[in-house]
Every structure is written in structure tokens, then in C-alpha cells.
Write a protein that holds these residues in place. Structure first.
Motif, PDB file in Angstrom:
ATOM      1  N   UNK A  58       7.073 -18.793   1.919  1.00  0.00           N
ATOM      2  CA  UNK A  58       8.486 -18.518   1.945  1.00  0.00           C
ATOM      3  C   UNK A  58       9.306 -19.018   3.245  1.00  0.00           C
ATOM      4  N   UNK A  59      10.471 -18.716   3.268  1.00  0.00           N
ATOM      5  CA  UNK A  59      11.228 -19.268   4.211  1.00  0.00           C
ATOM      6  C   UNK A  59      11.287 -18.390   5.636  1.00  0.00           C
ATOM      7  N   UNK A  60      10.274 -18.693   6.249  1.00  0.00           N
ATOM      8  CA  UNK A  60       9.872 -18.136   7.578  1.00  0.00           C
ATOM      9  C   UNK A  60       9.617 -19.176   8.400  1.00  0.00           C
ATOM     10  N   UNK A  61       9.783 -18.750   9.502  1.00  0.00           N
ATOM     11  CA  UNK A  61       9.372 -19.831  10.765  1.00  0.00           C
ATOM     12  C   UNK A  61       7.863 -19.879  11.040  1.00  0.00           C
ATOM     13  N   UNK A  62       7.473 -20.974  11.745  1.00  0.00           N
ATOM     14  CA  UNK A  62       6.152 -21.308  12.024  1.00  0.00           C
ATOM     15  C   UNK A  62       5.677 -20.149  12.968  1.00  0.00           C
ATOM     16  N   UNK A  63       6.146 -19.253  13.489  1.00  0.00           N
ATOM     17  CA  UNK A  63       5.517 -18.221  13.983  1.00  0.00           C
ATOM     18  C   UNK A  63       4.664 -17.335  13.190  1.00  0.00           C
ATOM     19  N   UNK A  64       5.162 -17.405  12.013  1.00  0.00           N
ATOM     20  CA  UNK A  64       4.530 -16.616  10.800  1.00  0.00           C
ATOM     21  C   UNK A  64       3.074 -17.595  10.379  1.00  0.00           C
ATOM     22  N   UNK A  65       1.949 -16.885  10.534  1.00  0.00           N
ATOM     23  CA  UNK A  65       0.919 -17.856   9.883  1.00  0.00           C
ATOM     24  C   UNK A  65      -0.031 -16.748   9.253  1.00  0.00           C
ATOM     25  N   UNK A  66      -0.744 -17.165   8.268  1.00  0.00           N
ATOM     26  CA  UNK A  66      -1.955 -16.078   7.823  1.00  0.00           C
ATOM     27  C   UNK A  66      -3.100 -17.001   7.185  1.00  0.00           C
ATOM     28  N   UNK A  67      -4.092 -16.248   6.934  1.00  0.00           N
ATOM     29  CA  UNK A  67      -5.280 -16.871   6.304  1.00  0.00           C
ATOM     30  C   UNK A  67      -6.023 -15.895   5.601  1.00  0.00           C
ATOM     31  N   UNK A  68      -7.041 -16.437   4.663  1.00  0.00           N
ATOM     32  CA  UNK A  68      -7.880 -15.496   3.753  1.00  0.00           C
ATOM     33  C   UNK A  68      -9.417 -15.788   4.168  1.00  0.00           C
ATOM     34  N   UNK A  69      -9.825 -14.831   3.963  1.00  0.00           N
ATOM     35  CA  UNK A  69     -11.393 -14.785   4.571  1.00  0.00           C
ATOM     36  C   UNK A  69     -12.253 -15.048   3.170  1.00  0.00           C
ATOM     37  N   UNK A  70     -13.465 -15.303   3.177  1.00  0.00           N
ATOM     38  CA  UNK A  70     -14.326 -15.455   2.115  1.00  0.00           C
ATOM     39  C   UNK A  70     -14.487 -14.207   1.362  1.00  0.00           C
ATOM     40  N   UNK A  71     -14.128 -12.732   1.851  1.00  0.00           N
ATOM     41  CA  UNK A  71     -14.307 -11.659   1.205  1.00  0.00           C
ATOM     42  C   UNK A  71     -12.959 -11.319   0.500  1.00  0.00           C
ATOM     43  N   UNK A  72     -11.981 -12.452   0.804  1.00  0.00           N
ATOM     44  CA  UNK A  72     -10.623 -12.273   0.124  1.00  0.00           C
ATOM     45  C   UNK A  72      -9.828 -11.456   0.804  1.00  0.00           C
ATOM     46  N   UNK A  73     -10.216 -10.713   2.018  1.00  0.00           N
ATOM     47  CA  UNK A  73      -9.298  -9.991   2.702  1.00  0.00           C
ATOM     48  C   UNK A  73      -8.343 -11.126   3.701  1.00  0.00           C
ATOM     49  N   UNK A  74      -7.584 -10.595   4.178  1.00  0.00           N
ATOM     50  CA  UNK A  74      -6.187 -11.392   4.804  1.00  0.00           C
ATOM     51  C   UNK A  74      -5.766 -10.894   5.916  1.00  0.00           C
ATOM     52  N   UNK A  75      -5.297 -11.959   6.902  1.00  0.00           N
ATOM     53  CA  UNK A  75      -4.643 -11.529   8.052  1.00  0.00           C
ATOM     54  C   UNK A  75      -3.268 -12.144   8.180  1.00  0.00           C
ATOM     55  N   UNK A  76      -2.156 -11.653   8.680  1.00  0.00           N
ATOM     56  CA  UNK A  76      -1.015 -12.123   8.772  1.00  0.00           C
ATOM     57  C   UNK A  76      -0.605 -11.957  10.518  1.00  0.00           C
ATOM     58  N   UNK A  77      -0.542 -13.238  11.003  1.00  0.00           N
ATOM     59  CA  UNK A  77      -0.121 -13.212  12.304  1.00  0.00           C
ATOM     60  C   UNK A  77       1.243 -13.605  12.662  1.00  0.00           C
ATOM     61  N   UNK A  78       1.876 -12.889  13.682  1.00  0.00           N
ATOM     62  CA  UNK A  78       3.250 -13.190  13.897  1.00  0.00           C
ATOM     63  C   UNK A  78       3.252 -13.668  15.508  1.00  0.00           C
ATOM     64  N   UNK A  79       3.692 -14.720  15.985  1.00  0.00           N
ATOM     65  CA  UNK A  79       3.732 -14.944  17.530  1.00  0.00           C
ATOM     66  C   UNK A  79       4.987 -14.793  17.828  1.00  0.00           C
ATOM     67  N   UNK A  80       5.047 -14.407  19.252  1.00  0.00           N
ATOM     68  CA  UNK A  80       6.590 -14.686  19.949  1.00  0.00           C
ATOM     69  C   UNK A  80       7.593 -13.808  19.406  1.00  0.00           C
ATOM     70  N   UNK A  81       6.989 -12.593  19.141  1.00  0.00           N
ATOM     71  CA  UNK A  81       7.813 -11.528  18.274  1.00  0.00           C
ATOM     72  C   UNK A  81       9.215 -11.414  18.989  1.00  0.00           C
ATOM     73  N   UNK A  82      10.163 -11.308  17.926  1.00  0.00           N
ATOM     74  CA  UNK A  82      11.487 -11.132  18.070  1.00  0.00           C
ATOM     75  C   UNK A  82      11.983  -9.903  17.504  1.00  0.00           C
ATOM     76  N   UNK A  83      13.214  -9.134  17.882  1.00  0.00           N
ATOM     77  CA  UNK A  83      13.798  -7.854  17.739  1.00  0.00           C
ATOM     78  C   UNK A  83      13.678  -7.683  16.165  1.00  0.00           C
TER      79      UNK A  83
END
Lengths: 114, 110
Positions: A58-83
């Protein structure tokens, strides 16, 4: 059967910090999508992963990233958090892609950025 | 830009009455629409969907109507119950992404 689970349920961070949110899909589901829901608005699409590959963004900045693991679980990472990153972050799983299958949403992680 | 929007932010109905929640969409190329229900503290829950080659679809106590001429979608809930109190979102598939509208809060009075 367990539905989509997300952790943590609530999180408080300060500006500039980073955060990692986690999602476990329904057993057998291979697709995970992430959404941001600001209070009073509908969820906004951030990412979709299927079979460990990014299938949509979607239309989100590069501060947002994600990945999916072999067991299909997923993580969402957000750097340099803003209010403005304060929101409910929702994870949804489905058997395949958005078009073909119903998405099942988790309860979300409530992120507050101070 | 393209968007999915709702006519009314809140709707209050008497228990037992029928509820109608409306939604306008702007992308005439959209071919798949979904209604979700979101209760407080929970994620959205799928209610019913409809494809653009249909103008009506019925589920258990719910009916979705699609008017492509005026790009309007509605959700009808029969015999509304207190458990129907929630925020209702329409959503569409747009360029491979699920796009949600703002939501209508349905309140059911006993």
C-alpha cells in the motif's frame, strides 16, 4: 481452532523508536496481510505476503517493512516511529490471495506513539 | 483519488427493525465488494460479498444490493438485534488491494 493471533495486544513507544508486531495465521493459510486502522477510520492496506513473498504494498513509507516466515507467520516492522503511526494494526490471513478468498482478521495490536 | 465512502457515520435503530447501511464507491472498474462488521476491540469480520455481475445477494438476515449505475452498495439487516451493534465497513478490491470505506456505527436500541 485458533483464529488469527497477534502480539502484543498493546504497545507504547516513543517517537524515533522502532517496533515489531507479530501475526500467526490460521493453520493452513498461506497469505498474510497487514492493515493500519486509525481511530474512526477504515483499515488501510499496508502489505500482503503469500508463500513468503511480497504480493502487494500500500501507500506507506519505507519505514514500514514486513516479512513472512516458512511457517507463514509474519512480522511488521516500523522504524523511526512518528506520532501519526499510532493506530490499531490488523493482520488478516487467507488461504490464497485477496480476490479469491475470505480474509480472517486478528484482534489487532494497539500501538501508541508518545 | 478513488475511494469507497459511506453516506452516514452513525445509525440508530430499534431492536427488531430492519437496518440499511449505505456505501458509495467511485471506481467503476471494481468488480468485487465486501461488507465487514467490526465490534469493539475486535478485528473486522466478513459478513457478505457480491461481485459486479450480480445486483443482489442474500445471506442469513443480511442482503447486499449493488447498483452499478449510481455506484452504490447497501447492506440490509433484517430484524436487527443488539448483537448487531458494531461498525460496518464496505470494502472493494481495487488493483489487487482491499480498500475500506470509513464505516457506519450501528446502534441498536432495546
Amino acid at each position: 481452532d485458533a483464529g488469527v493471533t497477534q502480539s502484543p495486544t498493546h504497545l507504547i513507544k516513543t517517537r524515533g523508536q522502532h517496533v515489531t508486531l507479530r501475526c500467526s495465521p490460521i493453520s493452513g493459510h498461506k497469505s498474510v496481510s497487514w492493515y493500519q486502522q486509525v481511530l474512526g477510520q477504515g483499515p488501510q492496506f499496508i502489505f500482503q505476503y503469500y508463500e513468503k513473498e511480497e504480493r502487494g504494498r500500500g501507500n506507506f513509507p519505507d519505514r514500514f517493512s514486513a516479512r513472512q516466515f516458512p511457517n507463514y507467520s509474519s512480522e511488521l516492522n516500523v522504524n523511526a516511529l512518528l506520532l501519526g503511526d499510532s493506530a490499531l494494526y490488523l493482520c488478516a490471513s487467507s488461504l490464497a490471495g485477496v480476490f479469491a478468498n475470505e480474509q480472517f482478521f486478528g484482534p489487532g495490536t494497539r500501538l501508541t506513539v508518545l | 483519488g478513488e475511494s469507497v465512502g459511506l453516506h452516514l457515520p452513525t445509525l440508530s435503530v430499534q431492536e427488531g427493525d430492519n437496518s440499511i447501511i449505505n456505501c458509495a464507491y467511485s471506481n467503476s472498474a471494481s468488480d468485487y465488494f465486501i461488507w465487514y462488521k467490526q465490534e469493539s476491540g475486535k478485528g473486522p469480520q466478513f459478513i457478505i460479498d457480491i461481485r459486479s455481475n450480480m445486483d443482489k445477494r442474500q445471506g442469513q438476515r443480511v442482503t447486499v444490493l449493488l447498483n452499478k449505475t449510481v455506484k452504490h452498495l447497501s447492506l440490509q439487516i433484517a430484524a436487527t438485534q443488539p448483537g448487531d451493534s458494531a461498525v460496518y465497513f464496505c470494502a472493494e478490491i481495487q488493483r489487487g488491494k482491499l480498500i475500506f470505506g470509513q464505516g457506519t456505527e450501528l446502534s441498536v436500541k432495546p
